[in-house]
Write an enzyme that holds these catalytic residues in place. Structure first.
Site, PDB file in Angstrom:
ATOM      1  N   HIS A  80      -6.849  -6.653   1.400  1.00 24.39           N
ATOM      2  CA  HIS A  80      -6.002  -5.334   1.621  1.00 24.39           C
ATOM      3  C   HIS A  80      -4.787  -5.813   2.736  1.00 24.39           C
ATOM      4  CE1 HIS A  80      -4.102  -1.643   0.607  1.00 24.39           C
ATOM      5  NE2 HIS A  80      -3.820  -1.320   1.782  1.00 24.39           N
ATOM      6  N   ASP A  87      -9.477  -6.991  -2.631  1.00 25.78           N
ATOM      7  CA  ASP A  87      -8.849  -5.708  -2.145  1.00 25.78           C
ATOM      8  C   ASP A  87      -9.796  -4.710  -2.597  1.00 25.78           C
ATOM      9  OD1 ASP A  87      -7.583  -3.481  -1.548  1.00 25.78           O
ATOM     10  OD2 ASP A  87      -5.716  -4.193  -1.819  1.00 25.78           O
ATOM     11  N   SER A 127       0.755  -1.201  -0.070  1.00 25.70           N
ATOM     12  CA  SER A 127      -0.028  -0.083  -0.003  1.00 25.70           C
ATOM     13  C   SER A 127       0.773   1.300   0.096  1.00 25.70           C
ATOM     14  CB  SER A 127      -0.913  -0.025   1.112  1.00 25.70           C
ATOM     15  OG  SER A 127      -2.010   1.033   0.976  1.00 25.70           O
TER      16      SER A 127
END
Length: 328
Positions: free
Chosen positions: A156, A124, A35
């Site tokens: 995620h 995700d 991320s």
């Protein structure tokens, strides 16, 4: 008195330089992240492509996607839609080339010799697959070797084969057990064939003072006071390679303790393959000057306009850490 003064100076110097000089390889460094950590890994790679030879990215997008805008970061570069598409690859390449021409980043010709391992989870909903696909297009534009894994039902999180939440979950500590070893897969792609990982990690996980590497003010750039480095036993006497693993938002030690640095999957591979793993850490900040409420790495500009270049405070700090680890 002179001898006593010299002792105090030596002790102060030791306290200011807690990272050991391990004679690690100075070049051929690799980086990865989840991320915001994935975006940061890309920024480090592009800014210092002469020394950073490859990158692994889970749920991250192309270099300078956010265009200095938090709105663009949140929508175009995380959850793109009809009115907020991912920033065009042609524009990003043009701006990246312009930064290189000014010396703000290393020459982009280095990227043709690099590798990029990318991952997007089908469950995700935080960073859409289109964002990771745009990252593939960015690297392909520079003729880097790229692979994109997109067939796992992951939420995620950092994808592992033994730790974390159920595979499709997107909750703290953002580590998910998908019976898939993402760390091992990305390291093998970036470094070449690897020896099988140790059954259990046997090296040393060291905590070190990050303030020295952040010009004495780690919190001023939303970095934690301390970070971690994993050192296999063999790396105390051998010249090992270096890998930087960037955690994601809400995944630093102030949020999840040592979960990421122990469970992300890198350390067992490091033991058998002569790899030192640096785990720098960021923290939440609510200052009017540094607003980072989720403990993310800076990929939209909260530390200043140069956040994605060699002059970026967080990038400079990480490079100083790498220089220390590779010092003789």
């Amino acid at each position: 008195m002179k001898a006593l003064g010299a002792l105090f100076i030596a002790l102060a110097a030791h306290a200011a330089e807690p990272l050991p000089a391990l004679h690690a390889a100075r070049d051929g460094i690799t980086a990865s992240g989840l991320s915001s950590g994935g975006y940061m890994a890309v920024q480090l790679h592009v800014a210092h492509s002469a020394r950073i030879s490859g990158v692994g990215v889970l749920a991250g997008g192309p270099y300078y996607c956010e265009q200095d805008s938090l709105f663009t970061a949140l929508y175009n570069c995380m959850q793109p839609g009809l009115w907020t598409p991912v920033t065009a690859s042609a524009l990003l390449k043009s701006e990246t080339d312009a930064l290189a021409s000014r010396g703000a980043i290393d020459p982009t010709t280095n990227l043709a010799r690099s590798r990029a391992w990318l991952f997007t989870g089908s469950a995700d909903r935080t960073v859409y697959p289109a964002v990771v696909q745009a990252l593939r297009e960015f690297y392909a534009g520079y003729k880097a070797q790229v692979v994109l894994v997109g067939d796992k039902p992951a939420g995620h999180g950092m994808v592992t084969d033994r730790y974390g939440n159920a595979c499709g979950v997107s909750e703290p500590p953002f580590i998910v057990d998908c019976d898939y070893d993402a760390a091992g897969q990305l390291l093998a792609f970036l470094l070449g064939p690897l020896r099988q990982p140790a059954a259990e990690a046997t090296g040393r996980l060291l905590s070190f003072d990050q303030a020295h590497y952040a010009d004495g003010d780690a919190h001023g750039v939303a970095m934690d006071d301390s970070g971690f480095v994993y050192v296999p036993e063999r790396c105390a006497i051998e010249r090992c390679r270096l890998h930087v693993a960037f955690h994601g938002c809400g995944q630093g030690k102030s949020e999840v303790g040592e979960r990421f640095v122990r469970e992300a999957g890198y350390n067992r591979w490091a033991d058998t393959n002569g790899l030192i793993v640096l785990y720098p850490q960021v923290v939440k900040r609510y200052s009017p000057f540094v607003f980072n409420p989720r403990g993310c790495w800076d990929w939209w500009g909260y530390t200043g306009a140069q956040y994605h270049t060699k002059a970026a405070p967080q990038i400079r700090a990480v490079m100083k850490m790498l220089d220390r680890l590779s010092a003789d």
